[in-house]
Design an enzyme around this catalytic site. Structure first.
Site, PDB file in Angstrom:
ATOM      1  CD  GLN A  90      12.532  15.517   3.718  1.00 41.29           C
ATOM      2  OE1 GLN A  90      12.432  16.611   4.258  1.00 41.29           O
ATOM      3  NE2 GLN A  90      11.634  14.568   3.850  1.00 41.29           N
ATOM      4  CG  ASP A 124      13.465  16.101  11.452  1.00 45.71           C
ATOM      5  OD1 ASP A 124      12.298  16.518  11.356  1.00 45.71           O
ATOM      6  OD2 ASP A 124      14.173  15.803  10.479  1.00 45.71           O
ATOM      7  CE  LYS A 133      10.250  19.028   6.254  1.00 44.29           C
ATOM      8  NZ  LYS A 133      11.060  17.827   6.133  1.00 44.29           N
TER       9      LYS A 133
END
Length: 279
Positions: A96, A119, A52
């Protein structure tokens, strides 16, 4: 021979397009900044976070990295998220997953400001998707739609079967296919006559977490197969939920593992980050 849907190539195209958009935003004085929080040292999570960061660097997105010990309390993590919610220079916040057992993932997701939920996991984002409003969409299903569209595969009017009903892939995948005017069926572990249902599919999306579970006996000849699974087999070789070698000559198009859906998840995360400047 089946069309191999090349996720590496398509994700690179998307990142190149985003690079141009970010440069245009910078020229107008708007910076794009993503804050990434990782709790603990899970090796897979470390790889994802690294990828990322690389994608941010390539596109021109600023990335803030918070690498926290897994001894952090839930309260401390929620406080950090609140601080990032309040920062005007942060557009997107990504925590995460998975998190250590003592931290409630749902509470963490709920704490992220929906305007920064790149997300697409916040209930508000999911709700907007379900009623057809604009909002952040979970990155993997959004990536699957781009794979199909950019490979010239029409969804409208097609019989689409989604195998798996997770909140991160299965459910949003079904909603996105519906949004593109597909006729959608969701299958899961309690589905009766699974082969009969999957063999109706013009487009079959498999996200069940079982290595090489789906062979050609589950698939209509000439169907399009999207394999979301990723595993390591007994020889430490990457494979998906679909038995690629068994089905490749039976289908019209298929995503390989690796190099199919995987690269798209990060490309669509970057896309959500750029869109967050308009949120």
């Amino acid at each position: 021979m089946a069309l191999l849907i090349d996720g590496k190539k398509i994700s690179t195209e998307i990142k190149e397009e985003l690079k141009v958009k970010v440069a245009e935003l910078k020229a107008k004085g708007t910076e794009v900044t993503l804050a990434v929080i990782q709790v603990g040292h899970d090796p897979a999570s470390t790889v994802y976070v690294g990828n990322k960061k690389k994608a941010c660097e390539f596109i021109g997105i600023n990335s803030l990295s918070y690498e926290l010990e897994d001894s952090i309390t839930e309260e401390e993590l929620l406080q950090l998220i609140q601080q990032l919610n309040e920062r005007e220079d942060v557009n997107g916040i990504l925590v995460q997953l998975p998190l250590p057992k003592h931290i409630n993932e749902d509470k963490v997701i709920m704490t992220i400001d929906p305007k920064k939920d790149v997300d697409g996991f916040h209930p508000q984002s999911v709700g907007k998707l379900s009623i057809g409003q604009k909002g952040f969409v979970s990155c993997t299903p959004a990536g699957v739609i781009q794979l199909l569209k950019r490979s010239g595969i029409s969804i409208e009017g097609k019989e689409c079967v989604v195998l798996g009903r997770s909140n991160i892939v299965g459910k949003p995948m079904a909603l996105l296919l519906l949004r593109e005017n597909g006729t959608v069926t969701i299958c899961h572990s309690k589905t009766k006559d699974l082969k009969e249902v999957t063999k109706r599919a013009d487009i079959l999306v498999v996200a069940i977490g079982k290595p090489r579970f789906i062979g050609k006996e589950y698939i209509k000849e000439g169907a399009v197969v999207i394999d979301v699974g990723i595993h390591r087999d007994e020889n430490n070789k990457l494979c998906g939920d679909v038995d690629f070698d068994d089905v490749v000559d039976h289908v019209s198009a298929i995503t390989p593992v690796p190099g199919g859906v995987g690269p798209m998840t990060i490309a669509m995360l970057m896309n959500n980050c750029v869109e967050s400047t308009e949120a």
